[in-house]
Write a protein that holds these residues in place. Structure first.
Motif, PDB file in Angstrom:
ATOM      1  N   GLU A 113       0.806  -1.225   0.000  1.00  0.00           N
ATOM      2  CA  GLU A 113       0.000   0.000   0.000  1.00  0.00           C
ATOM      3  C   GLU A 113       0.835   1.270   0.000  1.00  0.00           C
ATOM      4  O   GLU A 113       0.344   2.334  -0.387  1.00  0.00           O
ATOM      5  N   VAL A 114       2.093   1.202   0.420  1.00  0.00           N
ATOM      6  CA  VAL A 114       2.937   2.399   0.432  1.00  0.00           C
ATOM      7  C   VAL A 114       3.180   2.909  -0.988  1.00  0.00           C
ATOM      8  O   VAL A 114       3.537   4.071  -1.197  1.00  0.00           O
ATOM      9  N   VAL A 115       2.977   2.048  -1.981  1.00  0.00           N
ATOM     10  CA  VAL A 115       3.167   2.407  -3.391  1.00  0.00           C
ATOM     11  C   VAL A 115       1.891   3.035  -3.936  1.00  0.00           C
ATOM     12  O   VAL A 115       0.781   2.744  -3.479  1.00  0.00           O
ATOM     13  N   ASP A 116       2.019   3.883  -4.937  1.00  0.00           N
ATOM     14  CA  ASP A 116       0.862   4.526  -5.570  1.00  0.00           C
ATOM     15  C   ASP A 116       0.130   3.530  -6.483  1.00  0.00           C
ATOM     16  O   ASP A 116       0.095   3.678  -7.706  1.00  0.00           O
ATOM     17  N   VAL A 117      -0.433   2.501  -5.864  1.00  0.00           N
ATOM     18  CA  VAL A 117      -1.326   1.549  -6.526  1.00  0.00           C
ATOM     19  C   VAL A 117      -2.423   1.245  -5.510  1.00  0.00           C
ATOM     20  O   VAL A 117      -2.132   0.694  -4.441  1.00  0.00           O
ATOM     21  N   THR A 118      -3.646   1.622  -5.822  1.00  0.00           N
ATOM     22  CA  THR A 118      -4.754   1.446  -4.882  1.00  0.00           C
ATOM     23  C   THR A 118      -5.883   0.688  -5.552  1.00  0.00           C
ATOM     24  O   THR A 118      -6.376   1.110  -6.603  1.00  0.00           O
ATOM     25  N   GLY A 119      -6.289  -0.405  -4.950  1.00  0.00           N
ATOM     26  CA  GLY A 119      -7.354  -1.223  -5.518  1.00  0.00           C
ATOM     27  C   GLY A 119      -8.738  -0.763  -5.114  1.00  0.00           C
ATOM     28  O   GLY A 119      -8.930  -0.028  -4.144  1.00  0.00           O
ATOM     29  N   GLN A 120      -9.714  -1.209  -5.872  1.00  0.00           N
ATOM     30  CA  GLN A 120     -11.105  -1.017  -5.501  1.00  0.00           C
ATOM     31  C   GLN A 120     -11.448  -1.910  -4.317  1.00  0.00           C
ATOM     32  O   GLN A 120     -10.668  -2.759  -3.897  1.00  0.00           O
ATOM     33  N   LEU A 121     -12.636  -1.724  -3.777  1.00  0.00           N
ATOM     34  CA  LEU A 121     -13.142  -2.569  -2.701  1.00  0.00           C
ATOM     35  C   LEU A 121     -13.419  -3.969  -3.248  1.00  0.00           C
ATOM     36  O   LEU A 121     -13.929  -4.118  -4.352  1.00  0.00           O
ATOM     37  N   GLY A 122     -13.060  -5.005  -2.462  1.00  0.00           N
ATOM     38  CA  GLY A 122     -13.425  -6.344  -2.898  1.00  0.00           C
ATOM     39  C   GLY A 122     -12.280  -7.331  -3.001  1.00  0.00           C
ATOM     40  O   GLY A 122     -12.352  -8.282  -3.778  1.00  0.00           O
TER      41      GLY A 122
END
Length: 403
Positions: free
Chosen positions: A376-385
């Motif tokens: 999560e420290v990286v600029d990659v964020t997933g959607q919920l699920g």
């Protein structure tokens, strides 16, 4: 003390990286400041851990560099993680849209990762506060055994050639989240993109949401849109604004001052319903209450009637243009959030270490060889699920093959 690999952060990504590096015969130590291991895994999915999603695609992730995640996701897939939990006999189920949860407890995932770490010969040091990280320019320095990084904790000094930052974001600080990973990036002049809360409830000013606070706890099935993103899930009314899966999803795409567009009856053609009851004596709110919670309809109609300078009337007393305008509002209700409930309630942190600064294959810094950023420290964020856990597994695996 000297180790081939030092990993700071013993969450999902950090443990996966440690396992893979250990399997390669590397000497690995995991450091974490927390007293309890992997709290974010433990609390996720209502305590049952939504550990992945069967249908992971790069399109399920937000980043300034949207193609960055492709390589890691392709090399360690949801099926790979499913195979791992099946090896450990963990029973699981699919709720909807590919979301996979443990049948019993998220603790099973934590225990599984600990067993895999033990099998790979990984050492632990927790709780352990990292006080300083130094880069040793002269690799011949005797005091650090020729290693490139010195990590000073309150207990010891550890020298290593491969330093992995897996410290997560700043969401849910009450379980130990901190900006440590971003501070390390700044120390080595690695860019961090703009940070903000993601997968989070939205708030409204009192004047904009008058009345709706009185229906806290009521939810409706709706389609919520912002820009080019759209999600159909439940919308939950709270005492501060809106939450529920649809709102958490769209919050990652919403920007301050932008409206949300909500279709509160996505499964129906309201114009058709109005046409069928055109000569009826039923009051319009009572007609809508056949399809939506009555208390919601009362508050919503009051707000819309005030906006349209109208009142609740029997259907047969409305002019056609009035019904047309009300139908438009039902299928496209514009609301303007004032903000979010913040990092304390956010499930993730949007933004992070700039992926243009990292190798998509290895997660290694391009400007600081031997320094890696994962999870999560990286600029990659997933959607919920389940998408964020899959990114943790995949990015941790990628780094673990090379550190």
């Amino acid at each position: 003390m000297s180790r081939n690999v030092v990993i700071i952060g013993a969450g999902a990504a950090g443990m996966m990286c440690a396992i893979e590096a250990g399997k390669r015969g590397r000497s690995v130590i995991l450091l974490d400041h927390a007293h309890k291991l992997a709290e974010k895994i433990r609390i996720s999915g209502g305590g049952r851990c939504n550990f992945t999603n069967r249908y992971v695609k790069p399109e399920n992730y937000l980043s300034e560099n949207p193609h960055f995640c492709r390589s890691a996701l392709a090399r360690f897939t949801p099926q790979d993680f499913i195979a791992l939990i099946e090896k450990h006999g963990i029973r699981y189920h699919e709720k909807k849209s590919g979301q996979l949860f443990c049948d019993d407890s998220s603790q099973q995932i934590i225990d599984m990762m600990q067993r895999e770490c033990a099998s790979a010969g990984v050492d632990w040091q927790m709780p352990s506060q990292v006080q300083r990280i130094e880069f040793v320019a002269d690799n011949s320095a005797v005091e650090c055994g020729g290693k490139r990084f010195l990590i000073t904790t309150e207990q010891n000094v550890i020298a290593t050639d491969s330093l992995v930052i897996a410290t997560g974001g700043i969401s849910i600080p009450q379980i130990g989240a901190s900006p440590f990973g971003y501070q390390v990036a700044n120390q080595f002049d690695i860019r961090v993109t703009l940070l903000r809360p993601g997968l989070v409830g939205l708030t409204f000013t009192a004047d904009d949401f008058t009345g709706f606070k009185d229906i806290s706890g009521i939810s409706i099935d709706a389609v919520v849109s912002c820009d080019n993103a759209s999600f159909r899930e439940n919308v939950l009314f709270t005492h501060r604004g809106l939450s529920g899966p649809a709102i958490l999803q769209i919050s990652s795409y919403w920007q301050p001052s932008k409206p949300l567009h909500i279709n509160i009856l996505p499964q129906l053609d309201v114009s058709q319903i109005f046409s069928e009851h055109r000569q009826s004596a039923v009051l319009l709110p009572n007609l809508l209450a056949r399809y939506l919670p009555k208390r919601f309809v009362q508050i919503w109609c009051s707000a819309i009637f005030a906006e349209l300078s109208s009142v609740a009337k029997p259907m047969k007393q409305y002019r056609d243009n009035e019904l047309h305008r009300i139908a438009d509002r039902i299928h496209d209700w514009h609301i303007f959030p004032s903000g979010t409930v913040g990092y304390k309630k956010a499930e993730v942190t949007l933004g992070g270490v700039d992926t243009h600064e990292l190798s998509s294959k290895t997660m290694e810094s391009k400007r600081m060889p031997g320094l890696y950023f994962i999870g999560e420290v990286v600029d990659v964020t997933g959607q919920l699920g389940g998408y964020n856990f899959q990114w943790a597994w995949s990015s941790g695996y990628a780094a673990g093959q090379v550190v």
